[in-house]
Motif scaffolding. Sequence first.
Motif, PDB file in Angstrom:
ATOM      1  N   GLN A 109     -31.191  -4.335 -61.313  1.00  0.00           N
ATOM      2  CA  GLN A 109     -30.233  -3.690 -62.214  1.00  0.00           C
ATOM      3  C   GLN A 109     -29.336  -4.769 -62.817  1.00  0.00           C
ATOM      4  O   GLN A 109     -29.360  -5.924 -62.393  1.00  0.00           O
ATOM      5  CB  GLN A 109     -29.417  -2.658 -61.446  1.00  0.00           C
ATOM      6  CG  GLN A 109     -30.282  -1.459 -61.024  1.00  0.00           C
ATOM      7  CD  GLN A 109     -29.464  -0.367 -60.389  1.00  0.00           C
ATOM      8  OE1 GLN A 109     -29.317  -0.333 -59.181  1.00  0.00           O
ATOM      9  NE2 GLN A 109     -28.927   0.508 -61.212  1.00  0.00           N
ATOM     10  N   THR A 110     -28.515  -4.398 -63.796  1.00  0.00           N
ATOM     11  CA  THR A 110     -27.678  -5.394 -64.458  1.00  0.00           C
ATOM     12  C   THR A 110     -26.512  -5.790 -63.559  1.00  0.00           C
ATOM     13  O   THR A 110     -26.055  -5.005 -62.719  1.00  0.00           O
ATOM     14  CB  THR A 110     -27.104  -4.873 -65.787  1.00  0.00           C
ATOM     15  OG1 THR A 110     -26.173  -3.822 -65.510  1.00  0.00           O
ATOM     16  CG2 THR A 110     -28.193  -4.388 -66.721  1.00  0.00           C
ATOM     17  N   GLU A 111     -26.034  -7.002 -63.775  1.00  0.00           N
ATOM     18  CA  GLU A 111     -24.881  -7.506 -63.018  1.00  0.00           C
ATOM     19  C   GLU A 111     -23.673  -6.584 -63.203  1.00  0.00           C
ATOM     20  O   GLU A 111     -22.949  -6.283 -62.253  1.00  0.00           O
ATOM     21  CB  GLU A 111     -24.561  -8.928 -63.486  1.00  0.00           C
ATOM     22  CG  GLU A 111     -23.555  -9.628 -62.627  1.00  0.00           C
ATOM     23  CD  GLU A 111     -23.352 -11.078 -63.043  1.00  0.00           C
ATOM     24  OE1 GLU A 111     -22.181 -11.497 -63.084  1.00  0.00           O
ATOM     25  OE2 GLU A 111     -24.350 -11.775 -63.322  1.00  0.00           O
ATOM     26  N   ASP A 131     -33.801  -9.690 -59.750  1.00  0.00           N
ATOM     27  CA  ASP A 131     -34.128  -9.400 -61.151  1.00  0.00           C
ATOM     28  C   ASP A 131     -35.619  -9.197 -61.399  1.00  0.00           C
ATOM     29  O   ASP A 131     -36.018  -8.351 -62.186  1.00  0.00           O
ATOM     30  CB  ASP A 131     -33.680 -10.548 -62.065  1.00  0.00           C
ATOM     31  CG  ASP A 131     -32.179 -10.651 -62.161  1.00  0.00           C
ATOM     32  OD1 ASP A 131     -31.505  -9.613 -62.142  1.00  0.00           O
ATOM     33  OD2 ASP A 131     -31.676 -11.791 -62.247  1.00  0.00           O
TER      34      ASP A 131
END
Length: 181
Positions: A109-111, A131
Motif C-alpha cells: 500500500q502507499t506510504e 512494495d
Amino acid sequence: MDKKKKRSITRGAILVVLLAAIVYTVYSSATNDKVKVLQVGDKAPDFELVDLYESGLNHRLSDYEGKGVFLNFWGTWCEPCKKEMPAMSRQYATYKDQGVEVLTVNIAQTEFEVKKFLESLDVHFPAVIDDTKVVMTAYNINPLPTTILINPEGRVEKIITGEMSEAQIASYMESIKPEQE
C-alpha cells in the motif's frame, strides 16, 4: 451489420475472455505450487525493507539473529489487523527490552495510507512496506493477518493466520524470547 452477426461476435468475445480467465487460473495454480511453502522449523527467508518512519534505516531479518522476531503481515483494509495492532504495540513495549522484536510488513500500500492508518491507531513498532510483494511471496502469505514467530536462531517457530487476542500475542512473544543468561 445484422443482429445475428453482432450476437455471434459478442458471444465469441465473451468466450475468448472466459477461456483466458480459465487459462490464467490454471497457470496461476500450477506456478503457485512451485513456491516452497514455509514450515515450522525452516530457516526464515532473509529480506531487507526500508523503515517507514526512519529514513535510511533498513530492516534486514538477519540483523535480528539472537532475538525473537514477531513478523506480522497486514493491510489497512483488514479489520482483524486493525483490532490486533494496539495489543501488539502494548506487548512490544513489554517485550522489546527482553529481546523480542516486532516487525510489521504492510502489503504493497502507499506510504501515505500506511502512516495515516498506524498514526490513527497510535501504535509504536517498526513498520515496513513490501512494495513488490517479494517478502509476502517468500513467506507464502495468505490470508492477512499472518504472523510468523521466528526464534533467536532464525528458524520459524510458529505460523499464525487470523486475528490474535492480546493474551495470545503476549504468550507468543514469551515463546520466542531469548534465554536469559
